[in-house]
Motif scaffolding. Structure first.
Motif, PDB file in Angstrom:
ATOM      1  N   GLN A 184       0.986  -1.403   0.123  1.00 48.68           N
ATOM      2  CA  GLN A 184       0.067  -0.114   0.040  1.00 48.68           C
ATOM      3  C   GLN A 184       0.695   1.336   0.036  1.00 48.68           C
ATOM      4  OE1 GLN A 184      -2.924  -0.640  -0.397  1.00 48.68           O
ATOM      5  NE2 GLN A 184      -2.652  -2.772  -0.201  1.00 48.68           N
ATOM      6  N   GLY A 185       2.090   1.177  -0.341  1.00 50.72           N
ATOM      7  CA  GLY A 185       2.860   2.265  -0.501  1.00 50.72           C
ATOM      8  C   GLY A 185       3.121   2.918  -1.350  1.00 50.72           C
ATOM      9  N   HIS A 186       2.259   3.276  -2.259  1.00 55.42           N
ATOM     10  CA  HIS A 186       2.021   3.552  -3.743  1.00 55.42           C
ATOM     11  C   HIS A 186       2.525   5.021  -3.738  1.00 55.42           C
ATOM     12  CE1 HIS A 186       0.337   0.034  -5.461  1.00 55.42           C
ATOM     13  NE2 HIS A 186      -0.677   0.120  -4.504  1.00 55.42           N
ATOM     14  N   ARG A 187       2.421   5.873  -2.686  1.00 54.96           N
ATOM     15  CA  ARG A 187       2.821   7.051  -2.961  1.00 54.96           C
ATOM     16  C   ARG A 187       4.471   7.149  -2.284  1.00 54.96           C
ATOM     17  NH1 ARG A 187       0.162  11.497   1.408  1.00 54.96           N
ATOM     18  NH2 ARG A 187      -1.394  10.912  -0.024  1.00 54.96           N
ATOM     19  N   GLU A 188       5.037   6.404  -1.618  1.00 56.77           N
ATOM     20  CA  GLU A 188       6.078   6.143  -1.622  1.00 56.77           C
ATOM     21  C   GLU A 188       6.766   5.547  -2.701  1.00 56.77           C
ATOM     22  OE1 GLU A 188       3.991   5.043   0.315  1.00 56.77           O
ATOM     23  OE2 GLU A 188       4.443   5.972   2.614  1.00 56.77           O
ATOM     24  N   TRP A 189       6.474   4.582  -3.571  1.00 60.85           N
ATOM     25  CA  TRP A 189       6.916   4.182  -4.613  1.00 60.85           C
ATOM     26  C   TRP A 189       7.250   5.306  -5.724  1.00 60.85           C
ATOM     27  CZ3 TRP A 189       9.451   1.640  -7.830  1.00 60.85           C
ATOM     28  CH2 TRP A 189       9.338   1.433  -9.398  1.00 60.85           C
ATOM     29  N   ALA A 190       6.155   6.240  -5.917  1.00 60.00           N
ATOM     30  CA  ALA A 190       6.365   7.349  -6.865  1.00 60.00           C
ATOM     31  C   ALA A 190       7.421   8.051  -6.520  1.00 60.00           C
ATOM     32  CB  ALA A 190       4.985   8.236  -6.617  1.00 60.00           C
ATOM     33  N   GLY A 191       7.632   8.271  -5.065  1.00 60.42           N
ATOM     34  CA  GLY A 191       8.797   9.092  -4.898  1.00 60.42           C
ATOM     35  C   GLY A 191      10.194   8.464  -5.338  1.00 60.42           C
ATOM     36  N   VAL A 192      10.278   6.980  -4.930  1.00 60.53           N
ATOM     37  CA  VAL A 192      11.338   6.273  -5.478  1.00 60.53           C
ATOM     38  C   VAL A 192      11.744   6.163  -7.017  1.00 60.53           C
ATOM     39  CG1 VAL A 192      12.495   4.168  -5.128  1.00 60.53           C
ATOM     40  CG2 VAL A 192      11.385   4.923  -3.383  1.00 60.53           C
ATOM     41  N   ARG A 193      10.555   6.009  -7.497  1.00 53.80           N
ATOM     42  CA  ARG A 193      10.637   5.958  -8.845  1.00 53.80           C
ATOM     43  C   ARG A 193      11.064   7.081  -9.694  1.00 53.80           C
ATOM     44  NH1 ARG A 193       4.681   5.941 -10.854  1.00 53.80           N
ATOM     45  NH2 ARG A 193       5.396   8.046 -10.466  1.00 53.80           N
ATOM     46  N   ASP A 194      10.310   8.357  -9.273  1.00 55.90           N
ATOM     47  CA  ASP A 194      10.701   9.481  -9.986  1.00 55.90           C
ATOM     48  C   ASP A 194      12.268   9.969  -9.461  1.00 55.90           C
ATOM     49  OD1 ASP A 194       8.057   9.686 -10.632  1.00 55.90           O
ATOM     50  OD2 ASP A 194       7.569  11.073  -9.279  1.00 55.90           O
ATOM     51  N   ALA A 195      12.730   9.629  -8.305  1.00 58.58           N
ATOM     52  CA  ALA A 195      14.021   9.904  -8.056  1.00 58.58           C
ATOM     53  C   ALA A 195      15.220   9.207  -8.933  1.00 58.58           C
ATOM     54  CB  ALA A 195      14.413   9.772  -6.513  1.00 58.58           C
ATOM     55  N   LEU A 196      14.802   7.647  -8.951  1.00 60.23           N
ATOM     56  CA  LEU A 196      15.526   6.846  -9.706  1.00 60.23           C
ATOM     57  C   LEU A 196      15.457   7.153 -11.113  1.00 60.23           C
ATOM     58  CD1 LEU A 196      17.141   4.443  -9.873  1.00 60.23           C
ATOM     59  CD2 LEU A 196      15.124   2.844 -10.177  1.00 60.23           C
ATOM     60  N   ALA A 197      14.389   7.669 -11.686  1.00 63.91           N
ATOM     61  CA  ALA A 197      14.323   8.087 -13.048  1.00 63.91           C
ATOM     62  C   ALA A 197      15.600   9.429 -13.333  1.00 63.91           C
ATOM     63  CB  ALA A 197      13.117   8.578 -13.522  1.00 63.91           C
ATOM     64  N   VAL A 198      15.579  10.077 -12.364  1.00 66.03           N
ATOM     65  CA  VAL A 198      16.558  11.426 -12.727  1.00 66.03           C
ATOM     66  C   VAL A 198      17.778  10.649 -12.607  1.00 66.03           C
ATOM     67  CG1 VAL A 198      17.402  13.208 -11.627  1.00 66.03           C
ATOM     68  CG2 VAL A 198      14.960  12.906 -11.821  1.00 66.03           C
ATOM     69  N   ARG A 199      18.199   9.726 -11.630  1.00 66.76           N
ATOM     70  CA  ARG A 199      19.609   9.323 -11.278  1.00 66.76           C
ATOM     71  C   ARG A 199      20.023   8.253 -12.600  1.00 66.76           C
ATOM     72  NH1 ARG A 199      19.285   5.972  -5.917  1.00 66.76           N
ATOM     73  NH2 ARG A 199      21.393   5.811  -6.158  1.00 66.76           N
ATOM     74  N   VAL A 200      18.863   7.640 -13.230  1.00 66.77           N
ATOM     75  CA  VAL A 200      19.147   6.820 -14.422  1.00 66.77           C
ATOM     76  C   VAL A 200      19.460   7.593 -15.656  1.00 66.77           C
ATOM     77  CG1 VAL A 200      18.092   5.020 -15.942  1.00 66.77           C
ATOM     78  CG2 VAL A 200      17.982   4.511 -13.566  1.00 66.77           C
ATOM     79  N   ALA A 201      18.590   8.675 -15.940  1.00 63.53           N
ATOM     80  CA  ALA A 201      18.892   9.578 -16.942  1.00 63.53           C
ATOM     81  C   ALA A 201      20.350  10.264 -16.845  1.00 63.53           C
ATOM     82  CB  ALA A 201      17.756  10.616 -17.133  1.00 63.53           C
ATOM     83  N   THR A 202      20.741  10.565 -15.682  1.00 63.96           N
ATOM     84  CA  THR A 202      22.069  11.224 -15.546  1.00 63.96           C
ATOM     85  C   THR A 202      23.208  10.203 -15.822  1.00 63.96           C
ATOM     86  OG1 THR A 202      21.172  12.597 -13.546  1.00 63.96           O
ATOM     87  CG2 THR A 202      23.338  12.390 -14.005  1.00 63.96           C
ATOM     88  N   ALA A 203      22.871   8.927 -15.357  1.00 60.71           N
ATOM     89  CA  ALA A 203      23.958   8.117 -15.674  1.00 60.71           C
ATOM     90  C   ALA A 203      24.199   7.712 -17.225  1.00 60.71           C
ATOM     91  CB  ALA A 203      23.586   6.702 -14.926  1.00 60.71           C
ATOM     92  N   LEU A 204      22.832   7.656 -17.917  1.00 61.12           N
ATOM     93  CA  LEU A 204      22.965   7.474 -19.184  1.00 61.12           C
ATOM     94  C   LEU A 204      23.427   8.668 -20.055  1.00 61.12           C
ATOM     95  CD1 LEU A 204      19.273   5.909 -19.657  1.00 61.12           C
ATOM     96  CD2 LEU A 204      21.704   4.636 -19.624  1.00 61.12           C
ATOM     97  N   SER A 205      23.251   9.836 -19.694  1.00 61.63           N
ATOM     98  CA  SER A 205      23.887  11.104 -20.134  1.00 61.63           C
ATOM     99  C   SER A 205      25.375  10.854 -20.058  1.00 61.63           C
ATOM    100  CB  SER A 205      23.257  12.400 -19.414  1.00 61.63           C
ATOM    101  OG  SER A 205      21.855  12.286 -19.973  1.00 61.63           O
ATOM    102  N   GLU A 206      25.753  10.630 -18.803  1.00 66.92           N
ATOM    103  CA  GLU A 206      27.371  10.555 -18.666  1.00 66.92           C
ATOM    104  C   GLU A 206      27.849   9.631 -19.515  1.00 66.92           C
ATOM    105  OE1 GLU A 206      29.073   8.486 -15.058  1.00 66.92           O
ATOM    106  OE2 GLU A 206      29.093  10.516 -14.498  1.00 66.92           O
TER     107      GLU A 206
END
Length: 231
Positions: A184-206
């Protein structure tokens, strides 16, 4: 909220040490010492004092040195593997979310699924490997290839990239099978997901920036045309 010996959550972070906490850490941080007398609490306090992933044997050694708590390595492995505050980071290696790795996954296949879900599109194994290494995971690259190939949820594409289902239903299935957050932690999942999306995008750009000089068409006086792929 007021400060306590364990550190209290303030906007997702510990007020004492400012570390980012997950829903699994239940708004409490062990930066001020063990939250109880159990092996898991001592090991968590040790992990809170570290700067990155370490092997379980090092957690055991520091538990004795820092807290005079003798723990058998086999018992420590069971304790950290079953406690979702600890983030699996490789064979026998654990960390906390503040160190980079993700809460929930306990093997490379699960980690790959979470990353592919947030990557914005399919990835080659090499690109996925770069992202996982950037997050702090430690493993043999061959193990990643095997994990991706054997997954029932990750599918190959004709161009050599690997794909994972996306969308709300796919995410519900993912967090049910890979407990990144409590039920039932869907709100927490959204936070982890969005933060991870930024980290992955940064890694791919690098990664792209590092590979681009190698992929220049006239590198070393040769015309490679379109034969060199960044992914």
């Amino acid at each position: 909220m007021t400060d306590g010996p364990a550190g209290v959550l303030a906007a997702g972070r510990c007020r004492r040490c400012s570390a980012e906490l997950t829903a699994w850490e239940r708004s409490r941080c062990g930066c001020g010492g063990p939250l109880g007398a159990s092996q898991a609490e001592t090991l968590y306090a040790v992990a809170c004092s570290l700067a990155g992933p370490v092997h379980v044997r090092d957690l055991v050694r520091l538990a004795l040195h820092d807290h005079q708590h003798a723990i058998a390595e086999a018992s420590a492995k069971v304790a950290v593997a079953s406690d979702r505050r600890f983030c699996w980071s490789g064979a026998g290696v654990y960390a906390l979310y503040r160190h980079g790795p993700l809460p929930g996954p306990r093997n490379l296949e699960h980690v790959s699924r979470v990353v592919l879900t947030t990557a914005g599109g399919p990835l080659t194994v090499n690109a996925l490997d770069y992202c996982l290494k950037a997050l702090g995971y430690r493993y043999n690259p061959a193990s990643l290839r095997n994990a991706v190939r054997q997954s029932r949820r990750i599918a190959p594409l004709p161009d050599g990239r690997w794909w994972h289902p996306v969308g709300e239903e796919a995410e519900r299935t993912l967090i049910r099978e890979v407990p990144v957050v409590p039920r039932q932690g869907h709100r927490e999942w959204a936070g982890v997901r969005d933060a991870l999306a930024v980290r992955v995008a940064t890694a791919l750009s690098e990664r792209e920036a590092r590979l681009r000089p190698v992929a220049e068409p006239e590198r070393f006086g040769l015309d490679w045309g379109g034969q060199v792929s960044l992914w």
